[in-house]
Design a protein around this motif. Structure first.
Motif, PDB file in Angstrom:
ATOM      1  N   HIS A  37       0.821  -1.206   0.000  1.00 32.70           N
ATOM      2  CA  HIS A  37       0.000   0.000   0.000  1.00 32.70           C
ATOM      3  C   HIS A  37       0.858   1.259   0.000  1.00 32.70           C
ATOM      4  O   HIS A  37       0.514   2.242  -0.665  1.00 32.70           O
ATOM      5  N   SER A  38       1.975   1.245   0.702  1.00 34.07           N
ATOM      6  CA  SER A  38       2.842   2.422   0.712  1.00 34.07           C
ATOM      7  C   SER A  38       3.449   2.645  -0.669  1.00 34.07           C
ATOM      8  O   SER A  38       3.616   3.786  -1.102  1.00 34.07           O
ATOM      9  N   LEU A  39       3.761   1.554  -1.392  1.00 35.89           N
ATOM     10  CA  LEU A  39       4.305   1.697  -2.744  1.00 35.89           C
ATOM     11  C   LEU A  39       3.248   2.199  -3.715  1.00 35.89           C
ATOM     12  O   LEU A  39       3.556   2.945  -4.643  1.00 35.89           O
ATOM     13  N   ALA A  40       2.002   1.801  -3.502  1.00 38.52           N
ATOM     14  CA  ALA A  40       0.913   2.291  -4.358  1.00 38.52           C
ATOM     15  C   ALA A  40       0.766   3.803  -4.200  1.00 38.52           C
ATOM     16  O   ALA A  40       0.575   4.526  -5.188  1.00 38.52           O
ATOM     17  N   ILE A  41       0.870   4.292  -2.977  1.00 40.70           N
ATOM     18  CA  ILE A  41       0.780   5.732  -2.726  1.00 40.70           C
ATOM     19  C   ILE A  41       1.969   6.446  -3.367  1.00 40.70           C
ATOM     20  O   ILE A  41       1.814   7.479  -4.029  1.00 40.70           O
ATOM     21  N   LEU A  42       3.150   5.876  -3.200  1.00 41.52           N
ATOM     22  CA  LEU A  42       4.351   6.460  -3.803  1.00 41.52           C
ATOM     23  C   LEU A  42       4.220   6.509  -5.324  1.00 41.52           C
ATOM     24  O   LEU A  42       4.543   7.517  -5.952  1.00 41.52           O
ATOM     25  N   ALA A  43       3.738   5.426  -5.932  1.00 44.77           N
ATOM     26  CA  ALA A  43       3.563   5.387  -7.384  1.00 44.77           C
ATOM     27  C   ALA A  43       2.573   6.452  -7.838  1.00 44.77           C
ATOM     28  O   ALA A  43       2.811   7.148  -8.834  1.00 44.77           O
ATOM     29  N   ALA A  44       1.470   6.595  -7.128  1.00 42.08           N
ATOM     30  CA  ALA A  44       0.481   7.616  -7.486  1.00 42.08           C
ATOM     31  C   ALA A  44       1.094   9.011  -7.391  1.00 42.08           C
ATOM     32  O   ALA A  44       0.840   9.863  -8.257  1.00 42.08           O
ATOM     33  N   ASN A  45       1.909   9.242  -6.378  1.00 41.06           N
ATOM     34  CA  ASN A  45       2.559  10.548  -6.220  1.00 41.06           C
ATOM     35  C   ASN A  45       3.559  10.830  -7.334  1.00 41.06           C
ATOM     36  O   ASN A  45       3.860  11.983  -7.626  1.00 41.06           O
ATOM     37  N   LYS A  46       4.090   9.774  -7.961  1.00 40.69           N
ATOM     38  CA  LYS A  46       5.052   9.929  -9.059  1.00 40.69           C
ATOM     39  C   LYS A  46       4.363   9.879 -10.424  1.00 40.69           C
ATOM     40  O   LYS A  46       5.014   9.810 -11.453  1.00 40.69           O
ATOM     41  N   ASN A  47       3.019   9.844 -10.421  1.00 39.70           N
ATOM     42  CA  ASN A  47       2.207   9.795 -11.648  1.00 39.70           C
ATOM     43  C   ASN A  47       2.369   8.505 -12.428  1.00 39.70           C
ATOM     44  O   ASN A  47       2.215   8.487 -13.649  1.00 39.70           O
ATOM     45  N   VAL A  48       2.670   7.426 -11.750  1.00 41.85           N
ATOM     46  CA  VAL A  48       2.699   6.109 -12.382  1.00 41.85           C
ATOM     47  C   VAL A  48       1.259   5.686 -12.595  1.00 41.85           C
ATOM     48  O   VAL A  48       0.431   5.774 -11.701  1.00 41.85           O
ATOM     49  N   PHE A  49       0.949   5.223 -13.810  1.00 46.54           N
ATOM     50  CA  PHE A  49      -0.442   4.896 -14.113  1.00 46.54           C
ATOM     51  C   PHE A  49      -0.617   3.517 -14.713  1.00 46.54           C
ATOM     52  O   PHE A  49      -1.719   3.135 -15.071  1.00 46.54           O
ATOM     53  N   GLY A  50       0.421   2.757 -14.848  1.00 49.40           N
ATOM     54  CA  GLY A  50       0.293   1.422 -15.421  1.00 49.40           C
ATOM     55  C   GLY A  50       1.482   0.569 -15.069  1.00 49.40           C
ATOM     56  O   GLY A  50       2.413   1.005 -14.400  1.00 49.40           O
ATOM     57  N   SER A  51       1.442  -0.642 -15.545  1.00 47.56           N
ATOM     58  CA  SER A  51       2.513  -1.582 -15.255  1.00 47.56           C
ATOM     59  C   SER A  51       2.911  -2.284 -16.544  1.00 47.56           C
ATOM     60  O   SER A  51       2.038  -2.656 -17.334  1.00 47.56           O
ATOM     61  N   PRO A  52       4.177  -2.436 -16.799  1.00 39.71           N
ATOM     62  CA  PRO A  52       5.301  -2.012 -15.960  1.00 39.71           C
ATOM     63  C   PRO A  52       5.614  -0.532 -16.158  1.00 39.71           C
ATOM     64  O   PRO A  52       5.472  -0.006 -17.245  1.00 39.71           O
ATOM     65  N   SER A  53       6.009   0.093 -15.104  1.00 43.72           N
ATOM     66  CA  SER A  53       6.455   1.484 -15.144  1.00 43.72           C
ATOM     67  C   SER A  53       7.788   1.582 -14.416  1.00 43.72           C
ATOM     68  O   SER A  53       8.029   0.880 -13.446  1.00 43.72           O
ATOM     69  N   TYR A  54       8.616   2.471 -14.914  1.00 41.54           N
ATOM     70  CA  TYR A  54       9.929   2.699 -14.320  1.00 41.54           C
ATOM     71  C   TYR A  54      10.055   4.202 -14.091  1.00 41.54           C
ATOM     72  O   TYR A  54       9.705   4.994 -14.962  1.00 41.54           O
ATOM     73  N   VAL A  55      10.548   4.598 -12.936  1.00 42.13           N
ATOM     74  CA  VAL A  55      10.700   6.016 -12.613  1.00 42.13           C
ATOM     75  C   VAL A  55      12.179   6.290 -12.396  1.00 42.13           C
ATOM     76  O   VAL A  55      12.843   5.625 -11.611  1.00 42.13           O
ATOM     77  N   LEU A  56      12.672   7.274 -13.123  1.00 48.43           N
ATOM     78  CA  LEU A  56      14.053   7.725 -12.962  1.00 48.43           C
ATOM     79  C   LEU A  56      13.992   9.220 -12.696  1.00 48.43           C
ATOM     80  O   LEU A  56      13.586   9.989 -13.573  1.00 48.43           O
ATOM     81  N   GLY A  57      14.330   9.603 -11.479  1.00 49.77           N
ATOM     82  CA  GLY A  57      14.154  11.001 -11.091  1.00 49.77           C
ATOM     83  C   GLY A  57      12.671  11.309 -11.064  1.00 49.77           C
ATOM     84  O   GLY A  57      11.914  10.680 -10.342  1.00 49.77           O
ATOM     85  N   ASN A  58      12.255  12.254 -11.873  1.00 52.38           N
ATOM     86  CA  ASN A  58      10.832  12.600 -11.965  1.00 52.38           C
ATOM     87  C   ASN A  58      10.207  12.111 -13.265  1.00 52.38           C
ATOM     88  O   ASN A  58       9.060  12.436 -13.554  1.00 52.38           O
ATOM     89  N   GLU A  59      10.965  11.367 -14.067  1.00 55.36           N
ATOM     90  CA  GLU A  59      10.463  10.918 -15.362  1.00 55.36           C
ATOM     91  C   GLU A  59       9.956   9.484 -15.271  1.00 55.36           C
ATOM     92  O   GLU A  59      10.635   8.601 -14.741  1.00 55.36           O
TER      93      GLU A  59
END
Length: 77
Positions: A37-59
């Protein structure tokens, strides 16, 4: 044995039959759920909207077909 696997006592019993510590496994499951659940919140805050998603910095790089773009971004850092 057709027991209800939604019943924690049945799960602990099944674990015991497999020489596993059912109580410890259930405790680690609770830790996993909290982490999930904490990762889901973190992903939402980083604008992740699908899987697989990779975040590097803010991108966000979304999808397997973007791995080459992620690699280029990593190499340019």
């Amino acid at each position: 044995k057709e027991k209800d696997i939604g019943n924690k006592e049945h799960l602990i019993e099944a674990c015991s039959e497999c020489n596993l510590d059912g109580k410890e496994l259930l405790k680690s499951q609770n830790n996993f759920i909290e982490k999930y659940h904490s990762l889901a919140i973190l992903a939402a805050n980083k604008n992740v909207f699908g899987s697989p998603s990779y975040v590097l910095g803010n991108e966000v790089f979304w999808g397997q077909d973007r791995l080459d773009l992620l690699e280029i971004a990593i190499n340019n850092k």
